[in-house]
Scaffold this active site. Structure first.
Site, PDB file in Angstrom:
ATOM      1  CG  HIS A  23      -8.968   9.667  -4.069  1.00 29.69           C
ATOM      2  ND1 HIS A  23      -9.338  10.478  -4.803  1.00 29.69           N
ATOM      3  CD2 HIS A  23      -8.570   8.622  -4.048  1.00 29.69           C
ATOM      4  CE1 HIS A  23     -10.139   9.382  -4.935  1.00 29.69           C
ATOM      5  NE2 HIS A  23      -9.299   8.203  -4.894  1.00 29.69           N
ATOM      6  CG  ASP A  52      -6.820   5.697  -2.601  1.00 27.43           C
ATOM      7  OD1 ASP A  52      -5.714   6.635  -2.615  1.00 27.43           O
ATOM      8  OD2 ASP A  52      -8.360   5.948  -2.395  1.00 27.43           O
ATOM      9  CD  GLU A  53     -11.271   5.060  -5.001  1.00 25.76           C
ATOM     10  OE1 GLU A  53     -11.433   6.427  -5.126  1.00 25.76           O
ATOM     11  OE2 GLU A  53     -12.240   4.227  -5.459  1.00 25.76           O
ATOM     12  CB  VAL A  54      -3.702   5.481  -9.596  1.00 28.41           C
ATOM     13  CG1 VAL A  54      -2.626   6.477 -10.503  1.00 28.41           C
ATOM     14  CG2 VAL A  54      -3.428   5.862  -8.310  1.00 28.41           C
ATOM     15  CG  ASP A 104      -7.707   0.788  -4.890  1.00 28.22           C
ATOM     16  OD1 ASP A 104      -7.430   0.818  -5.707  1.00 28.22           O
ATOM     17  OD2 ASP A 104      -6.829   1.525  -3.315  1.00 28.22           O
TER      18      ASP A 104
END
Length: 510
Positions: free
Chosen positions: A92, A148-150, A199
């Site tokens: 992000h 997160d959400e890499v 996550d």
């Protein structure tokens, strides 16, 4: 009030990457947060932070000034809200990597979401961001570093070469960058503990996670915004993290921004069920197993997505969720049903505590006569800061498009005598103008008045770019369809100029 919540810290998440509130609005809403039971804030600044030097280009047009950051912290302190800043340092990263000056630090060239962990300049970049943020948060005990959400990790050219080496994996790569970021925080700011979204850790082998050194440096925030959250699975995940050596864990729920990228008003029932599930997770472990809970209120799904629910629209959901956390006493039977919000706003077999007193407190603080039957369109949305925005946004989201559709696609005169075929050819029976035009003008006038009122209300709470974006996304398309219909009607209703007689000079006097 007797408080028996398993979450000693209850933080409201302010996602400033979309529709960041003016400081004047925060000064009004912070006392309400505290009165509802919050005792902290997670502030995700993104491009609203006043970065300096080479990072200055990260600032949004209406970024807060350093004095405004200090004022926000002062207001938070007055209301006993502990502030935890959030700086994204891995995934992000769009608000950073979209800029040409930093595009060379992308993990995958075309995509600005993920930082390349192999470049020394990458760590220097996020280190500088962290240092500047913490300089303006001198009393911070925690710093959330995202992670997160890499997406696309391991797909860059440098990563592919690195992964060809024996024993290397994307999990090891992820942990290496987390460790580097956390070590920077520990070295430069030893009194600050990093938090990370969990996550990217969930599926890693226990031995790898335990041996990485990361558990001694960070505290994971387990996030799940689902109404049917897997309670048993979360308990097992917590046990895994403890075995790996993490000393403290946090939870993250959602009060808005988790049920659709363009959602206008939160579905309160969904968010209450999410919190019921988190209470069951917390209740299955010893007291204080979780350091606290972050009630996330996402404003965009990512830097480039549309706006979801504005903060004022989420206040009733936030109020109900906070009070549920404060007053609920859970029975641990897995066979009992979650709270049935649709039947009545009262405790069910699985959630006792949101009783008459708690419900009455929410209604009193929000100025709502009956929370379970709240109708913002008919009765108004209360008297809390921004309640007029909620009422007007609700009316627009429920009725604007449908009312225009009803005229353009359901009105007998329009579909029968002024179809797209007729409009393209400027054809209409003259009497039909009298049937269609007054209804269209009346509808346009009705909505124009309401939209003007909404625009004024939005301008008091938000900056001009957010007001423009929300109206352009949610209002203008429907009004433009209506205006186009009226424009076409005006063109066909205007009688054409009489033709000039053959052989006569039109300019010649009679």
């Amino acid at each position: 009030m007797s408080v028996s919540t398993p979450f000693k810290m209850r933080l409201v998440h302010l996602d400033l990457k979309g529709a960041p509130p003016k400081v004047s609005y925060l000064s009004e809403i912070f006392p309400l947060f505290r009165a509802l039971g919050a005792n902290g804030l997670l502030i995700e600044y993104e491009d609203m932070f006043p970065y300096e030097g080479p990072l200055r280009l990260l600032r949004a047009k209406y970024a807060y000034s350093p004095s405004e950051i200090k004022e926000i912290l002062h207001l938070a302190g007055l209301n006993e809200l502990e502030v935890i800043p959030l700086v994204q340092t891995f995934g992000h990263m769009e608000f950073v990597l979209k800029h040409a000056a930093f595009a060379h630090l992308r993990e995958v060239g075309p995509f600005p979401c993920t930082l390349n962990p192999h470049e020394a300049e990458s760590l220097a970049l996020v280190g500088a961001m962290i240092d500047q943020v913490l300089e303006l948060h001198p009393g911070a005990r925690w710093l959330h570093v995202g992670c997160d959400e890499v997406y696309y990790l391991g797909e860059g050219e440098a990563s592919r070469r690195w992964l060809q080496q024996e024993q290397n994996s994307t999990g090891k790569l992820c942990l290496s960058h987390m460790r580097a970021v956390a070590s920077h925080v520990q070295t430069r700011h030893p009194s600050v503990t990093p938090l990370v979204w969990d996550d990217m850790l969930r599926d890693l082998p226990e031995d790898q996670l335990a041996a990485s050194g990361v558990p001694q440096l960070v505290e994971p925030v387990l996030w799940d915004y689902a109404a049917d959250l897997d309670v048993h699975g979360k308990v097992l995940l917590m046990q895994k993290y403890w075995r790996c050596g993490f000393p403290r864990l946090w939870a993250a729920s959602a009060f808005k921004g988790a049920t659709g990228p363009s959602q206008a008003v939160p579905p309160i029932k969904h968010h209450l069920k999410n919190h019921v599930q988190w209470l069951q997770v917390a209740g299955s472990r010893p007291t204080d197993s979780l350091q606290g809970i972050i009630l996330t209120g996402w404003q965009r799904y990512d830097h480039f997505s549309v706006l979801c629910e504005l903060l004022p629209a989420g206040v009733p959901s936030l109020a109900a969720c906070l009070q549920l956390l404060l007053h609920a006493s859970l029975a641990h039977s897995p066979t009992r049903h979650p709270w049935d919000w649709g039947t009545a706003l009262r405790p069910s077999a699985s959630c006792r505590g949101f009783d008459g007193d708690a419900k009455a407190k929410v209604e009193n603080l929000l100025g709502i006569s009956n929370l379970e039957m709240m109708d913002p369109v008919r009765e108004g949305a209360g008297s809390f800061p921004g309640s007029n925005i909620l009422a007007l946004v609700t009316q627009v989201s429920l009725h604007l498009r449908s009312s225009v559709d009803a005229l353009l696609e359901g009105n007998t005169y329009v579909i029968g005598w002024f179809s797209p075929y007729h409009r393209r050819r400027k054809l209409i029976h003259p009497v039909m103008v009298q049937h269609i035009q007054p209804a269209a003008l009346s509808l346009l006038a009705q909505w124009s008045t309401l939209v003007q009122e909404l625009e004024v209300a939005l301008q008091l709470a938000f900056y001009p770019d957010a007001v423009e974006e929300w109206l352009e996304e949610n209002v203008h398309p429907s009004l433009q369809r209506l205006q186009a219909l009226l424009q076409d009607l005006s063109e066909v209703a205007t009688p054409p100029s009489p033709p000039t007689s053959p052989g006569r000079d039109a300019a010649q006097d009679p």
